[in-house]
Design a protein around this motif. Structure first.
Motif, PDB file in Angstrom:
ATOM      1  N   ASP A  64       0.844  -1.198   0.000  1.00 33.78           N
ATOM      2  CA  ASP A  64       0.000   0.000   0.000  1.00 33.78           C
ATOM      3  C   ASP A  64       0.878   1.246   0.000  1.00 33.78           C
ATOM      4  O   ASP A  64       0.657   2.192  -0.764  1.00 33.78           O
ATOM      5  CB  ASP A  64      -0.873   0.049   1.258  1.00 33.78           C
ATOM      6  CG  ASP A  64      -1.867  -1.109   1.327  1.00 33.78           C
ATOM      7  OD1 ASP A  64      -2.142  -1.710   0.271  1.00 33.78           O
ATOM      8  OD2 ASP A  64      -2.347  -1.404   2.433  1.00 33.78           O
ATOM      9  N   LEU A  65       1.868   1.239   0.869  1.00 33.02           N
ATOM     10  CA  LEU A  65       2.733   2.411   1.011  1.00 33.02           C
ATOM     11  C   LEU A  65       3.530   2.656  -0.253  1.00 33.02           C
ATOM     12  O   LEU A  65       3.796   3.807  -0.627  1.00 33.02           O
ATOM     13  CB  LEU A  65       3.662   2.221   2.211  1.00 33.02           C
ATOM     14  CG  LEU A  65       2.932   2.271   3.563  1.00 33.02           C
ATOM     15  CD1 LEU A  65       3.810   1.713   4.682  1.00 33.02           C
ATOM     16  CD2 LEU A  65       2.508   3.703   3.880  1.00 33.02           C
ATOM     17  N   SER A  66       3.909   1.580  -0.932  1.00 29.70           N
ATOM     18  CA  SER A  66       4.589   1.712  -2.211  1.00 29.70           C
ATOM     19  C   SER A  66       3.706   2.436  -3.221  1.00 29.70           C
ATOM     20  O   SER A  66       4.146   3.341  -3.937  1.00 29.70           O
ATOM     21  CB  SER A  66       4.981   0.324  -2.718  1.00 29.70           C
ATOM     22  OG  SER A  66       5.138   0.327  -4.119  1.00 29.70           O
ATOM     23  N   VAL A  73       8.480  -1.168  -4.079  1.00 27.84           N
ATOM     24  CA  VAL A  73       8.294  -1.839  -2.795  1.00 27.84           C
ATOM     25  C   VAL A  73       9.623  -1.921  -2.049  1.00 27.84           C
ATOM     26  O   VAL A  73       9.680  -1.715  -0.832  1.00 27.84           O
ATOM     27  CB  VAL A  73       7.721  -3.252  -3.025  1.00 27.84           C
ATOM     28  CG1 VAL A  73       7.813  -4.074  -1.756  1.00 27.84           C
ATOM     29  CG2 VAL A  73       6.272  -3.168  -3.488  1.00 27.84           C
ATOM     30  N   SER A  74      10.685  -2.191  -2.783  1.00 25.86           N
ATOM     31  CA  SER A  74      11.997  -2.300  -2.160  1.00 25.86           C
ATOM     32  C   SER A  74      12.410  -0.984  -1.502  1.00 25.86           C
ATOM     33  O   SER A  74      12.879  -0.974  -0.354  1.00 25.86           O
ATOM     34  CB  SER A  74      13.023  -2.704  -3.210  1.00 25.86           C
ATOM     35  OG  SER A  74      14.319  -2.641  -2.688  1.00 25.86           O
ATOM     36  N   ALA A  75      12.242   0.092  -2.211  1.00 25.90           N
ATOM     37  CA  ALA A  75      12.610   1.405  -1.656  1.00 25.90           C
ATOM     38  C   ALA A  75      11.833   1.663  -0.369  1.00 25.90           C
ATOM     39  O   ALA A  75      12.398   2.121   0.637  1.00 25.90           O
ATOM     40  CB  ALA A  75      12.334   2.503  -2.673  1.00 25.90           C
TER      41      ALA A  75
ATOM     42  N   ILE B  20      -6.048   2.987   0.133  1.00 14.00           N
ATOM     43  CA  ILE B  20      -4.968   3.663  -0.577  1.00 14.00           C
ATOM     44  C   ILE B  20      -5.415   5.017  -1.110  1.00 14.00           C
ATOM     45  O   ILE B  20      -4.710   6.029  -0.938  1.00 14.00           O
ATOM     46  CB  ILE B  20      -4.444   2.769  -1.727  1.00 14.00           C
ATOM     47  CG1 ILE B  20      -3.762   1.525  -1.146  1.00 14.00           C
ATOM     48  CG2 ILE B  20      -3.496   3.527  -2.628  1.00 14.00           C
ATOM     49  CD1 ILE B  20      -3.390   0.481  -2.179  1.00 14.00           C
ATOM     50  N   LEU B  21      -6.582   5.037  -1.727  1.00 11.37           N
ATOM     51  CA  LEU B  21      -7.065   6.309  -2.277  1.00 11.37           C
ATOM     52  C   LEU B  21      -7.323   7.318  -1.165  1.00 11.37           C
ATOM     53  O   LEU B  21      -7.002   8.502  -1.291  1.00 11.37           O
ATOM     54  CB  LEU B  21      -8.334   6.072  -3.093  1.00 11.37           C
ATOM     55  CG  LEU B  21      -8.112   5.290  -4.391  1.00 11.37           C
ATOM     56  CD1 LEU B  21      -9.418   5.092  -5.146  1.00 11.37           C
ATOM     57  CD2 LEU B  21      -7.093   5.986  -5.281  1.00 11.37           C
ATOM     58  N   GLU B  22      -7.889   6.830  -0.080  1.00 11.06           N
ATOM     59  CA  GLU B  22      -8.163   7.693   1.078  1.00 11.06           C
ATOM     60  C   GLU B  22      -6.863   8.295   1.606  1.00 11.06           C
ATOM     61  O   GLU B  22      -6.763   9.496   1.852  1.00 11.06           O
ATOM     62  CB  GLU B  22      -8.836   6.851   2.168  1.00 11.06           C
ATOM     63  CG  GLU B  22      -9.333   7.645   3.354  1.00 11.06           C
ATOM     64  CD  GLU B  22     -10.517   8.539   2.980  1.00 11.06           C
ATOM     65  OE1 GLU B  22     -10.838   9.421   3.791  1.00 11.06           O
ATOM     66  OE2 GLU B  22     -11.097   8.352   1.870  1.00 11.06           O
ATOM     67  N   ALA B  23      -5.855   7.445   1.779  1.00  7.78           N
ATOM     68  CA  ALA B  23      -4.564   7.908   2.304  1.00  7.78           C
ATOM     69  C   ALA B  23      -3.924   8.916   1.350  1.00  7.78           C
ATOM     70  O   ALA B  23      -3.397   9.948   1.765  1.00  7.78           O
ATOM     71  CB  ALA B  23      -3.628   6.724   2.523  1.00  7.78           C
ATOM     72  N   LYS B  24      -3.988   8.607   0.048  1.00 12.23           N
ATOM     73  CA  LYS B  24      -3.414   9.527  -0.947  1.00 12.23           C
ATOM     74  C   LYS B  24      -4.096  10.885  -0.874  1.00 12.23           C
ATOM     75  O   LYS B  24      -3.451  11.929  -0.975  1.00 12.23           O
ATOM     76  CB  LYS B  24      -3.599   8.954  -2.351  1.00 12.23           C
ATOM     77  CG  LYS B  24      -2.428   8.144  -2.862  1.00 12.23           C
ATOM     78  CD  LYS B  24      -2.683   7.702  -4.296  1.00 12.23           C
ATOM     79  CE  LYS B  24      -1.473   6.996  -4.892  1.00 12.23           C
ATOM     80  NZ  LYS B  24      -1.827   6.205  -6.098  1.00 12.23           N
TER      81      LYS B  24
END
Lengths: 120, 120
Positions: A64-66, A73-75, B20-24
């Motif tokens: 999700d954070l990626s 994803v790696s970063a 994800i959309l919410e967080a963005k």
DNA sequence: AGAACATTTGCACAATTGCTCAAATATAGA
DNA sequence: TCTATATTTGAGCAATTGTGCAAATGTTCT
């Protein structure tokens, strides 16, 4: 003239001696100061900040954070390790996913003060 | 599969899409976020932190700060420029001396919260 | 103007950082 | 066990950072 570290000393040294000694005395200890610097350093990077702002609302997994940060994803995983090591985030495993969340109430407070500061 | 930035996308993307959309949506704008990162980055260095903690009490000149931090006047001057550029410190000239002081009430607050945080 | 002191600035260089890529590890399900 | 998916890890590399040195700039005093 040199001080104990080999650096030059200005002539105002004597005149300002009281202020200097006073300031030195009130500085946090070296180790604490380095910890504080590490803490701010962890917040001082756009990718890690994005991660933290995203986690303000709810826990999210690495993938999700990626997506949110727009990086591999790696970063993200590399940056999450830094945040984990510094006790700024913690995680919970759920099947194949690893969900991260803020580990620290102070972080929310500090992020909000900083945001307020920048918006002025 | 790739998103618009060329990075891979996990399969949970669809399942987590709402989060994800919410967080963005709630993330600060890129420019604001970069400013906040710059701000924290300025605090995330031992030398600059020493300067700031020293200035919590009273204004000090470049030479005083060099003594307090145990680094060359040049090194301090370089770091002061960074703090100046980011509006974290300001200065006042007095003869041959340049006295620096904190330019920002938020900094005091943030430094204190961070100290409290680390001491726990 | 010339000397003395405080500060800033540009350069150089070692050390650190942040990312990508590829490989390793972990987990779940067929 | 084999496969698919999610995550972590290590290597490598370009870019950035923090510092000292030396030179330049400012300021005051004689």
């Amino acid at each position: 003239m040199s001080n104990e570290k080999g650096t030059e000393v200005c002539k105002v040294y004597e005149e300002h001696l009281d202020k200097i000694l006073e300031a030195k005395k009130k500085l946090p200890e070296e180790e604490l100061l380095l910890d504080v610097a590490d803490f701010f350093d962890a917040l001082g990077n756009p990718t890690r900040l994005k991660i933290l702002f995203a986690l303000l609302e709810e826990e999210l997994c690495t993938c999700d954070l990626s997506n949110i940060a727009g990086l591999s994803v790696s970063a993200i995983s590399h940056q999450l390790r830094i945040l984990k090591d510094r006790k700024i985030v913690a995680y919970r495993k759920d099947g194949k996913n690893v969900f991260y969340h803020l580990d620290d109430e102070h972080v929310k407070e500090i992020l909000n003060v900083a945001l307020k500061h920048m918006e002025e």
